[in-house]
Design a protein around this motif. Sequence first.
Motif, PDB file in Angstrom:
ATOM      1  N   GLN A   2       0.769  -1.097  -0.121  1.00 11.59           N
ATOM      2  CA  GLN A   2       0.091  -0.084   0.016  1.00 11.59           C
ATOM      3  C   GLN A   2       0.785   1.375   0.025  1.00 11.59           C
ATOM      4  O   GLN A   2       2.061   1.340   0.322  1.00 11.59           O
ATOM      5  CB  GLN A   2      -0.896   0.026   1.286  1.00 11.59           C
ATOM      6  CG  GLN A   2      -1.577  -1.174   1.505  1.00 11.59           C
ATOM      7  CD  GLN A   2      -2.875  -1.298   0.734  1.00 11.59           C
ATOM      8  OE1 GLN A   2      -3.244  -0.610  -0.043  1.00 11.59           O
ATOM      9  NE2 GLN A   2      -3.785  -2.086   1.288  1.00 11.59           N
ATOM     10  N   THR A  62      -2.999   4.579  -1.839  1.00  5.42           N
ATOM     11  CA  THR A  62      -3.917   3.679  -1.975  1.00  5.42           C
ATOM     12  C   THR A  62      -4.781   3.359  -0.608  1.00  5.42           C
ATOM     13  O   THR A  62      -5.818   2.734  -0.585  1.00  5.42           O
ATOM     14  CB  THR A  62      -3.472   2.513  -2.142  1.00  5.42           C
ATOM     15  OG1 THR A  62      -2.417   1.992  -1.295  1.00  5.42           O
ATOM     16  CG2 THR A  62      -2.715   2.436  -3.529  1.00  5.42           C
ATOM     17  N   ASN A  88     -11.156   3.449  -2.859  1.00  4.66           N
ATOM     18  CA  ASN A  88     -12.299   2.912  -2.200  1.00  4.66           C
ATOM     19  C   ASN A  88     -12.278   3.513  -0.714  1.00  4.66           C
ATOM     20  O   ASN A  88     -11.262   3.437   0.199  1.00  4.66           O
ATOM     21  CB  ASN A  88     -11.948   1.171  -2.239  1.00  4.66           C
ATOM     22  CG  ASN A  88     -12.966   0.390  -1.501  1.00  4.66           C
ATOM     23  OD1 ASN A  88     -13.193   0.472  -0.564  1.00  4.66           O
ATOM     24  ND2 ASN A  88     -13.778   0.002  -2.568  1.00  4.66           N
ATOM     25  N   MET A  91     -10.838   1.680   2.373  1.00  5.23           N
ATOM     26  CA  MET A  91      -9.282   1.726   2.670  1.00  5.23           C
ATOM     27  C   MET A  91      -9.015   2.865   3.679  1.00  5.23           C
ATOM     28  O   MET A  91      -7.821   3.594   3.508  1.00  5.23           O
ATOM     29  CB  MET A  91      -8.571   1.894   1.251  1.00  5.23           C
ATOM     30  CG  MET A  91      -8.840   0.957   0.164  1.00  5.23           C
ATOM     31  SD  MET A  91      -8.378  -0.765   0.822  1.00  5.23           S
ATOM     32  CE  MET A  91      -6.648  -0.661   0.819  1.00  5.23           C
ATOM     33  N   ASN A 127      -2.725  -1.754   6.184  1.00  4.54           N
ATOM     34  CA  ASN A 127      -1.926  -2.470   5.244  1.00  4.54           C
ATOM     35  C   ASN A 127      -2.528  -3.723   4.767  1.00  4.54           C
ATOM     36  O   ASN A 127      -2.174  -4.078   3.767  1.00  4.54           O
ATOM     37  CB  ASN A 127      -0.552  -2.969   6.128  1.00  4.54           C
ATOM     38  CG  ASN A 127       0.723  -1.920   5.610  1.00  4.54           C
ATOM     39  OD1 ASN A 127       0.837  -2.096   4.135  1.00  4.54           O
ATOM     40  ND2 ASN A 127       1.470  -1.421   6.419  1.00  4.54           N
ATOM     41  N   LEU A 128      -3.337  -4.235   5.557  1.00  3.50           N
ATOM     42  CA  LEU A 128      -4.098  -5.500   5.365  1.00  3.50           C
ATOM     43  C   LEU A 128      -5.510  -5.222   4.475  1.00  3.50           C
ATOM     44  O   LEU A 128      -6.243  -6.155   4.598  1.00  3.50           O
ATOM     45  CB  LEU A 128      -3.767  -6.349   6.412  1.00  3.50           C
ATOM     46  CG  LEU A 128      -2.659  -6.877   6.623  1.00  3.50           C
ATOM     47  CD1 LEU A 128      -2.844  -7.608   7.999  1.00  3.50           C
ATOM     48  CD2 LEU A 128      -1.980  -7.800   5.663  1.00  3.50           C
ATOM     49  N   ASP A 129      -5.875  -3.881   4.604  1.00  4.40           N
ATOM     50  CA  ASP A 129      -7.272  -3.654   3.998  1.00  4.40           C
ATOM     51  C   ASP A 129      -7.317  -4.057   2.586  1.00  4.40           C
ATOM     52  O   ASP A 129      -6.342  -3.854   1.859  1.00  4.40           O
ATOM     53  CB  ASP A 129      -7.459  -2.125   4.209  1.00  4.40           C
ATOM     54  CG  ASP A 129      -8.330  -1.875   5.204  1.00  4.40           C
ATOM     55  OD1 ASP A 129      -9.084  -2.877   5.870  1.00  4.40           O
ATOM     56  OD2 ASP A 129      -8.100  -0.758   5.948  1.00  4.40           O
ATOM     57  N   SER A 130      -8.609  -4.340   2.169  1.00  3.76           N
ATOM     58  CA  SER A 130      -8.703  -4.678   0.597  1.00  3.76           C
ATOM     59  C   SER A 130      -9.890  -3.777   0.375  1.00  3.76           C
ATOM     60  O   SER A 130     -10.922  -3.708   1.190  1.00  3.76           O
ATOM     61  CB  SER A 130      -8.770  -6.184   0.458  1.00  3.76           C
ATOM     62  OG  SER A 130      -9.572  -6.634   1.023  1.00  3.76           O
ATOM     63  N   PRO A 131     -10.157  -3.496  -0.881  1.00  6.19           N
ATOM     64  CA  PRO A 131     -11.435  -2.484  -1.071  1.00  6.19           C
ATOM     65  C   PRO A 131     -12.606  -3.473  -1.154  1.00  6.19           C
ATOM     66  O   PRO A 131     -12.635  -4.665  -1.474  1.00  6.19           O
ATOM     67  CB  PRO A 131     -11.206  -2.187  -2.798  1.00  6.19           C
ATOM     68  CG  PRO A 131      -9.649  -2.590  -3.084  1.00  6.19           C
ATOM     69  CD  PRO A 131      -9.156  -3.577  -2.207  1.00  6.19           C
ATOM     70  N   LYS A 648     -14.856  -9.389   6.683  1.00  7.43           N
ATOM     71  CA  LYS A 648     -14.252  -8.607   5.731  1.00  7.43           C
ATOM     72  C   LYS A 648     -14.253  -7.212   6.343  1.00  7.43           C
ATOM     73  O   LYS A 648     -15.078  -6.635   6.977  1.00  7.43           O
ATOM     74  CB  LYS A 648     -15.105  -8.474   4.538  1.00  7.43           C
ATOM     75  CG  LYS A 648     -15.131  -9.621   3.552  1.00  7.43           C
ATOM     76  CD  LYS A 648     -15.694  -9.328   2.326  1.00  7.43           C
ATOM     77  CE  LYS A 648     -16.860 -10.149   2.185  1.00  7.43           C
ATOM     78  NZ  LYS A 648     -17.424  -9.893   0.695  1.00  7.43           N
ATOM     79  N   THR A 651     -10.201  -8.873   9.260  1.00  8.32           N
ATOM     80  CA  THR A 651      -9.670 -10.290   9.179  1.00  8.32           C
ATOM     81  C   THR A 651      -9.181 -10.573  10.255  1.00  8.32           C
ATOM     82  O   THR A 651      -8.588  -9.716  11.104  1.00  8.32           O
ATOM     83  CB  THR A 651      -9.245 -10.261   7.741  1.00  8.32           C
ATOM     84  OG1 THR A 651      -8.070  -9.375   7.811  1.00  8.32           O
ATOM     85  CG2 THR A 651     -10.030  -9.888   6.716  1.00  8.32           C
ATOM     86  N   GLN A 654      -5.793  -9.197  10.187  1.00  5.60           N
ATOM     87  CA  GLN A 654      -5.623  -7.603  10.472  1.00  5.60           C
ATOM     88  C   GLN A 654      -5.769  -7.501  11.804  1.00  5.60           C
ATOM     89  O   GLN A 654      -5.082  -6.617  12.587  1.00  5.60           O
ATOM     90  CB  GLN A 654      -7.139  -6.892   9.962  1.00  5.60           C
ATOM     91  CG  GLN A 654      -6.745  -6.499   8.443  1.00  5.60           C
ATOM     92  CD  GLN A 654      -7.716  -5.847   7.961  1.00  5.60           C
ATOM     93  OE1 GLN A 654      -9.025  -6.378   7.812  1.00  5.60           O
ATOM     94  NE2 GLN A 654      -7.532  -4.815   7.139  1.00  5.60           N
TER      95      GLN A 654
END
Lengths: 664, 330
Positions: A2, A62, A88, A91, A127-131, A648, A651, A654
């Motif tokens: 990221q 990001t 997103n 994020m 750092n471990l987030d996703s959209p 989600k 996680t 995370q």
Amino acid sequence: MQRIGVFVCHCGTNIAATVDVSKVAEAAKHEPGVVYAVDYTYMCSENGQNLIAQAIKDYGLTAIVVCSCSPRMHEATFRAVAEKAGINPFMVEIANIREQCSWVHKDMEEGTPKAITLMKTAVAKVNLDSPLQEGESTVTKRALVIGGGIAGIQTALDIADAGYKVDIVEKLPSIGGRMSQLDKTFPTLDCSSCILTPRMTEVNQNPNIRIFTYSEVTDVSGFVGNFTVQITKHSRSVRAEDCTGCGICTSKCPSRKTPNEFNRGLDTRPAIYIPFAQAIPNVPVIDKEHCIHFKTGKCGICSKVCPSHAVDYELKDEIIEEKYGAIVVATGFDMIDLHKFGELGYGVSKDVVSSIELERLMNAAGPTSGHLERMSDHKQPKEMVFIQCVGSRCAPDDRRGKTYCSKICCMYTAKQAILIKDHYPDTNIHVFYIDVRTPGKNFDEFYRRAVEQYGVDYIKGNVGKVTPLPNGKLHVHGVDLLDQKDVEIDADMVVLAGAIEPNPDIRKLATMLTLSIDNNNFLNEAHAKLRPVEAATAGVFMSGVVQGPKDIPETVAQAGAAAIKVVGLLAKDKLKTNPCIAEPDELYCNGCSVCANVCPYGAITYVDKEIRDHGLRETRRIASVNSALCKGCGACSVACPSGAMNLKGFTNRQIMAEVDTVCQ
Amino acid sequence: MQELINRAKELLADGTVVRVLGWKKGDLPYNPEPHIFTSAQELEKDFIYNGFCGANLSKYMIAATKLEGKTLVFLKPCDTFSFNQLIKEHQVNRDNAYIIGVGCKGKLDHRKFAAMGLGDIAEISGIELSDACDRIHVKTIYGEEKDIDYRDVMLERCFFCKTKEHQIFDEKLLDSKDTVAEGADRFEEVRKIEAMTPAERYAFFRSELSKCIRCNACRNVCPACNCRHCVFDNTKYDTAQKANADTFEENMFHIIRAFHVAGRCTDCGECSRVCPQNIPLHLFNRKFILDADDLYGEFQAGSDTTTPGPLTAYTLHDVEPAAGLERSRG
């Protein structure tokens, strides 16, 4: 990797006074993935928002971390900023360095290192987030109101007026609630029934409103906009469609010894009865526990005398299922059981009554037709003592009472005193009180009228004991704290202003609706100040005393507030759904069902699915999450022993990354 | 024992089952091992059932019942709790199992033989179910011979036997013999630990758990440890390296494992039986069982196949979280 931006807010001096914000921003620059870090006075201001948006563009960010107030305040703000700037909205992570840091620490020595830890934790998580993408769900354009007292009635009327369908579910045979039992209302002294019954009639006649009396909510599933509710309509043993409400059955019923709930047990009623004259619906109900026919199979008089053959002993409970977009809980209150206060004579002498019993004794439709008299010898009392705060404002370790102020007792006691003095001017009235609390429009003026105009004797102090004497009097032994002396009064009647408490049914209902309740069984609001009529469960609202003690005008105002929230919800065609929901890792799931067992929303089912796992191809029983039902509570991810269930946006990795950061 | 072999042969011959899960003679007189037999010859040659057959075969049925055709399994009364629990957790396919409930007179603890200097057994008699239960005759490889009391070398868990009734079975063979010690209280050890000060308790468990060599025998044998991938092997969870951070984290493995099986552990005692380091692992499980009994009412995992466990069911009468806190404060 990221590209993370960290934005540290001063919140004026709210944060900056106890956290060295520039140090936090400086420390952020050394965290993995962070390419930009800055501090600013007010991140939530337009300038602050522009600063974030510009940084996202300039540095190709990001993901962002905002170190500021609780995410409950401005998470939505910063997500919107991120979305506008082209990333997103999920994020975005908030490090709460205000409520959880600057506000709880006294100086920078403590505040700054903690704020840095919180910032690092958020960076580790982002750092471990996703959209994530929000989904959509539909809205059923009908509301359910649980409880048919003044709170429920007013809520239903307001929703119906806006053009939406509403159902009221009332447990008792008639709507009307506690207000229908009251004689007059403070501070205007208008007759309670006279102002309530027109509202009851309005509800009954409104084409948008259906009323289910003698009914209970027995199951609730679904979610905001899409609740499925099971309503059990208890059998009245009388067919409402045939009954004309003539009342012959009730006058002929030979079983007449059942305590009359409506008159608080001060008189009796038949086994087939209509609770009160203005009941809606005006249809009798058979109390099966006391009906001779139901007990012995004999009698059957009501059925024989009914001119329209409406009595039917074979009628069964009926269970209906209906869909609703919103639910309002308005289950009201009752007075606590005063038998626990034996020292005050309740349950010992018939002449010690609760204030709600006194309402019935003063009401023209009550057991004494409105003549105030002692229940023991039917004589009019000359010397009366009112005791305030019986079970209210108790010490936390007092198991008999409640810690809170019941709020309405001071005013209704002044009202009862004024009314009695008005009707029977020769009555002496003494009121023992802790404080007299009269905040409200025309309230203090009303109380002063009782003291100054009517000469009610207010004594600041407690009563220790009420002893029935052989001569029929009640010896009241109290203390006058202002004069520092004991007070002894031989009274004809003693009235206890008992604490009020939420209807105990709320516990069952709260479980069905996944609502949170406090130690006293009052419902918790989504936010005590800013969302006072919304429950923490989306789509569920509250109205009346179920939320906290309040009088009639406050209840009506809150009912209107709940109604507008419901209308605001029902007016929408689509709702955005939370994308932070559970997701099973199919390769790790071993199908044990633990997650389904703990899911409070019934969102998890199991499917047989063909799985390919390292060259192995087999059909396995694995968990499947219904995205519409899952609320993202995370109970499943905690319960899963394999770590196969992930929430989600939260996680397991995370959470572990956050824990690792804190423990560094 | 021959009855078991004969019946297994019959069921194989008439096609009721296609394989038999039982115990096979070991290379030494005291180490029989779980084995799948597929022929009458194999059964006659290697099948054994005696006091050393402590192994709970339920867990092997997870794999066996996924195979084509029925598997015959011999389960002791205590093993049937585990089997029920595995049905509840959808791990075994009941339709693919043919259960013979075998009697039990308590199983033996080789460590106790060793403690008496009789560990290197050459010949032993008196350990079959049909034997009169009381005396065992041992001959060591050094030629020493001795008569000992059966109960002196019995596994600790058998003194607290839950029941000699099978909870699930298709048929039963051989009768059991009572092994419960008079006035036995399976929570006695737990109560002793509860009575310790926090510092003593910490020292006790640190000392016991420091012996752990992470061979994973406890995890492999435990019927409740039936995850497809253990969280400790799950690279997606990031717990694996966490557990290796320092020696205490290493010890946390057992505490986390106990949490994971809480409410599901039937107290079969296999963890302690197989531990090569002799760590009393069952104490963790018993502590959780005692706590759950106190907080949620008595519950025996595996006594049926449907009742939800205390920790995975919500009822209106569940204790408030504060009750646990008050309890831990004593």
